[in-house]
Write an enzyme that holds these catalytic residues in place. Structure first.
Site, PDB file in Angstrom:
ATOM      1  N   SER A 254      -3.776   2.392  -9.240  1.00 21.62           N
ATOM      2  CA  SER A 254      -4.443   3.569  -9.313  1.00 21.62           C
ATOM      3  C   SER A 254      -4.899   3.877 -10.020  1.00 21.62           C
ATOM      4  O   SER A 254      -5.286   3.364 -11.175  1.00 21.62           O
ATOM      5  CB  SER A 254      -3.300   5.004  -8.570  1.00 21.62           C
ATOM      6  OG  SER A 254      -4.708   5.667  -9.437  1.00 21.62           O
TER       7      SER A 254
ATOM      8  N   TYR B 192       3.479  10.111 -11.236  1.00 21.71           N
ATOM      9  CA  TYR B 192       3.003   9.740 -10.253  1.00 21.71           C
ATOM     10  C   TYR B 192       2.383   8.423 -10.941  1.00 21.71           C
ATOM     11  O   TYR B 192       2.046   7.300 -10.929  1.00 21.71           O
ATOM     12  CB  TYR B 192       2.292   9.869  -9.366  1.00 21.71           C
ATOM     13  CG  TYR B 192       1.427   9.694  -8.589  1.00 21.71           C
ATOM     14  CD1 TYR B 192       1.452   8.697  -7.245  1.00 21.71           C
ATOM     15  CD2 TYR B 192      -0.006   9.085  -9.402  1.00 21.71           C
ATOM     16  CE1 TYR B 192       0.603   7.901  -6.593  1.00 21.71           C
ATOM     17  CE2 TYR B 192      -1.452   8.342  -8.207  1.00 21.71           C
ATOM     18  CZ  TYR B 192      -0.525   7.588  -7.077  1.00 21.71           C
ATOM     19  OH  TYR B 192      -2.016   6.960  -6.286  1.00 21.71           O
TER      20      TYR B 192
ATOM     21  N   ASN C  86       0.672  -0.785  -0.446  1.00 18.46           N
ATOM     22  CA  ASN C  86      -0.311  -0.315   0.119  1.00 18.46           C
ATOM     23  C   ASN C  86       0.448   1.332   0.338  1.00 18.46           C
ATOM     24  O   ASN C  86       1.037   2.085  -0.664  1.00 18.46           O
ATOM     25  CB  ASN C  86      -1.007   0.072   1.491  1.00 18.46           C
ATOM     26  CG  ASN C  86      -1.504   1.002   1.129  1.00 18.46           C
ATOM     27  OD1 ASN C  86      -2.503   2.120   1.088  1.00 18.46           O
ATOM     28  ND2 ASN C  86      -1.279   2.164   2.716  1.00 18.46           N
TER      29      ASN C  86
ATOM     30  N   LYS D 214       2.443   3.374 -11.488  1.00 18.09           N
ATOM     31  CA  LYS D 214       1.242   3.551 -10.910  1.00 18.09           C
ATOM     32  C   LYS D 214       0.751   2.364 -12.260  1.00 18.09           C
ATOM     33  O   LYS D 214      -0.034   1.077 -12.287  1.00 18.09           O
ATOM     34  CB  LYS D 214      -0.199   4.128 -10.374  1.00 18.09           C
ATOM     35  CG  LYS D 214      -0.143   4.780  -8.999  1.00 18.09           C
ATOM     36  CD  LYS D 214       0.524   3.622  -8.221  1.00 18.09           C
ATOM     37  CE  LYS D 214       0.512   4.421  -6.665  1.00 18.09           C
ATOM     38  NZ  LYS D 214       0.071   3.156  -5.398  1.00 18.09           N
TER      39      LYS D 214
HETATM   40  N1  LIG Z   1      -5.808   8.855  -2.435  1.00 20.98           N
HETATM   41  C1  LIG Z   1      -5.983   8.674  -3.235  1.00 20.98           C
HETATM   42  O1  LIG Z   1      -6.385   9.399  -3.763  1.00 20.98           O
HETATM   43  C2  LIG Z   1      -5.252   7.589  -3.815  1.00 20.98           C
HETATM   44  C3  LIG Z   1      -5.817   6.906  -5.591  1.00 20.98           C
HETATM   45  C4  LIG Z   1      -5.157   5.961  -5.693  1.00 20.98           C
HETATM   46  C5  LIG Z   1      -4.299   5.266  -5.176  1.00 20.98           C
HETATM   47  N2  LIG Z   1      -3.766   5.230  -4.443  1.00 20.98           N
HETATM   48  C6  LIG Z   1      -3.001   4.934  -3.723  1.00 20.98           C
HETATM   49  O2  LIG Z   1      -2.953   4.338  -2.174  1.00 20.98           O
HETATM   50  C7  LIG Z   1      -1.677   3.890  -1.620  1.00 20.98           C
HETATM   51  C8  LIG Z   1      -1.621   4.738   0.322  1.00 20.98           C
HETATM   52  O3  LIG Z   1      -2.012   6.044  -0.465  1.00 20.98           O
HETATM   53  P1  LIG Z   1      -3.037   7.047   0.528  1.00 20.98           P
HETATM   54  O4  LIG Z   1      -4.827   7.580   0.285  1.00 20.98           O
HETATM   55  O5  LIG Z   1      -4.064   6.208   0.968  1.00 20.98           O
HETATM   56  O6  LIG Z   1      -2.033   8.450   1.099  1.00 20.98           O
HETATM   57  P2  LIG Z   1      -1.863   8.692   2.347  1.00 20.98           P
HETATM   58  O7  LIG Z   1      -2.127   8.671   3.136  1.00 20.98           O
HETATM   59  O8  LIG Z   1      -0.289   9.316   1.665  1.00 20.98           O
HETATM   60  O9  LIG Z   1      -0.269   7.589   3.090  1.00 20.98           O
HETATM   61  C9  LIG Z   1       0.533   6.953   2.295  1.00 20.98           C
HETATM   62  C10 LIG Z   1       1.239   6.261   3.015  1.00 20.98           C
HETATM   63  O10 LIG Z   1       2.296   5.427   2.839  1.00 20.98           O
HETATM   64  C11 LIG Z   1       3.460   5.652   3.753  1.00 20.98           C
HETATM   65  N3  LIG Z   1       4.479   5.601   3.370  1.00 20.98           N
HETATM   66  C12 LIG Z   1       5.161   7.239   1.847  1.00 20.98           C
HETATM   67  N4  LIG Z   1       5.899   6.490   1.629  1.00 20.98           N
HETATM   68  C13 LIG Z   1       6.828   5.442   2.833  1.00 20.98           C
HETATM   69  C14 LIG Z   1       7.938   4.614   1.752  1.00 20.98           C
HETATM   70  N5  LIG Z   1       9.456   4.540   1.658  1.00 20.98           N
HETATM   71  N6  LIG Z   1       7.875   3.607   3.192  1.00 20.98           N
HETATM   72  C15 LIG Z   1       6.975   3.283   3.899  1.00 20.98           C
HETATM   73  N7  LIG Z   1       5.694   3.812   3.771  1.00 20.98           N
HETATM   74  C16 LIG Z   1       5.716   4.746   3.131  1.00 20.98           C
HETATM   75  C17 LIG Z   1       2.784   6.463   4.151  1.00 20.98           C
HETATM   76  O11 LIG Z   1       4.120   6.744   5.085  1.00 20.98           O
HETATM   77  P3  LIG Z   1       4.226   8.676   6.636  1.00 20.98           P
HETATM   78  O12 LIG Z   1       3.136   8.513   7.098  1.00 20.98           O
HETATM   79  O13 LIG Z   1       5.405   7.464   7.160  1.00 20.98           O
HETATM   80  O14 LIG Z   1       4.126   9.410   5.418  1.00 20.98           O
HETATM   81  C18 LIG Z   1       1.719   6.099   4.213  1.00 20.98           C
HETATM   82  O15 LIG Z   1       1.100   5.722   5.494  1.00 20.98           O
HETATM   83  C19 LIG Z   1      -1.120   4.766  -2.492  1.00 20.98           C
HETATM   84  O16 LIG Z   1      -0.405   3.447  -2.501  1.00 20.98           O
HETATM   85  C20 LIG Z   1      -1.476   6.028  -3.465  1.00 20.98           C
HETATM   86  O17 LIG Z   1      -1.060   6.172  -4.535  1.00 20.98           O
HETATM   87  C21 LIG Z   1      -4.659   6.859  -3.259  1.00 20.98           C
END
Ligand SMILES: NC(=O)c1ccc[n+]([C@@H]2O[C@H](COP(=O)([O-])OP(=O)(O)OC[C@H]3O[C@@H](n4cnc5c(N)ncnc54)[C@H](OP(=O)(O)O)[C@@H]3O)[C@@H](O)[C@H]2O)c1
Length: 249
Positions: free
Chosen positions: A141, A154, A88, A158
């Site tokens: 994504s 980005y 994730n 993905k």
């Molecule tokens: N939100 C959206 O609209 C969306 C849409 C499609 C896909 N996604 C995908 O869903 C996944 C989760 O995203 P989210 O929306 O929950 O975003 P988020 O709230 O920004 O959370 C991202 C998570 O990834 C962790 N992370 C970042 N860099 C890291 C590293 N080097 N090693 C380990 N952990 C790391 C962050 O940890 P820290 O707290 O330490 O930074 C946080 O726990 C991602 O892969 C994202 O690309 C999100």
């Protein structure tokens, strides 16, 4: 053959980036649906306090920055009983391919979204094989299915996750390991903060994703927008490319 009825009941999961957003919601959903234990990966162990106090020893906090080989090795050494890996952890920086920030942003996206996922999965695959039936859940994504130029760099990573997922699935065919690709649209987390578009909740993503795992689904569109994009993509991928290009204005 896809695994049918892969329930989280009694399973042990490792979720990267479990301290907030979608990763935290997935960890909670797994536990609420009967998983025995979740190894919650976070760059900051203190950020897991909330999960730990709620679920006690069913949450095992592990320090896991997916760009750090030593932390991946330690996580794999600790999590020997895992049979669900949720890749994730991810980062997003705005921008496409021709801005001055591009090269730096692309490197960060590649290091976390692609290399982090590949290295963690590579390191954990023998554990998953030992503990079969198992599942690998890769969070891509909708922007991995058609490039979204406002977040072009980005999106490219993905799309790489999408391709990696297909490759892993083919290599693991017949191994009793379900390989899922998850393609969310805009979700209300820190990552999408400031993006003025209708968003679904991380809880909905987690619920639909775990439900899909239970049915052995390989490609998951876990929220309102992604369900539509998924249909459009299957019918007309060029149309998705054109629609996403329009976000540039
Ligand atoms: N939100 C959206 O609209 C969306 C849409 C499609 C896909 N996604 C995908 O869903 C996944 C989760 O995203 P989210 O929306 O929950 O975003 P988020 O709230 O920004 O959370 C991202 C998570 O990834 C962790 N992370 C970042 N860099 C890291 C590293 N080097 N090693 C380990 N952990 C790391 C962050 O940890 P820290 O707290 O330490 O930074 C946080 O726990 C991602 O892969 C994202 O690309 C999100």
């Amino acid at each position: 053959m896809p695994i049918l009825n892969f329930s989280p009941e009694g399973k042990v999961a490792l979720v990267s980036g479990a301290n907030r957003g979608i990763g935290k919601a997935i960890a909670i959903e797994l536990l609420e649906k009967g998983a025995k234990k979740v190894y919650a990966g976070s760059r900051d162990i203190a950020a897991l306090e909330n999960l730990s106090s709620r679920y006690k020893d069913r949450i095992v906090p592990i320090r896991l920055d997916v760009t750090q080989d030593s932390e991946i090795a330690e996580a794999v050494d600790t999590a020997r009983d895992v049979n669900i890996l949720v890749n994730n952890a991810g980062v997003l920086q705005q921008g496409g391919f021709f801005s001055k920030e591009t090269l730096n942003a692309f490197k960060i996206h590649l290091d976390v979204n692609v290399w982090g996922l590949v290295k963690l999965t590579h390191a954990l695959i023998e554990t998953l094989k030992i503990n079969r039936p198992a599942a690998i859940i890769n969070i891509s994504s909708v922007s991995g299915l058609g490039n979204m130029p406002i977040i072009g760099s980005y999106s490219a990573t993905k799309a790489t996750v999408h391709s990696i997922t297909q490759g892993m699935r083919a290599e693991l065919a017949g191994e009793n390991i379900l390989v899922m690709g998850v393609y969310p649209g805009p979700i209300d987390t820190d990552m999408a903060k400031g993006v003025d578009i209708e968003k679904d909740t991380p809880e909905n993503v987690a619920k639909n994703l775990i439900e899909a795992m239970t049915h052995g689904e390989e490609d998951v569109f876990p929220d309102v927008m992604s369900v539509q994009v998924g249909k459009d993509y299957m019918a007309n991928p060029k149309g998705v490319e054109k629609a996403f290009a329009e976000y540039l204005g």
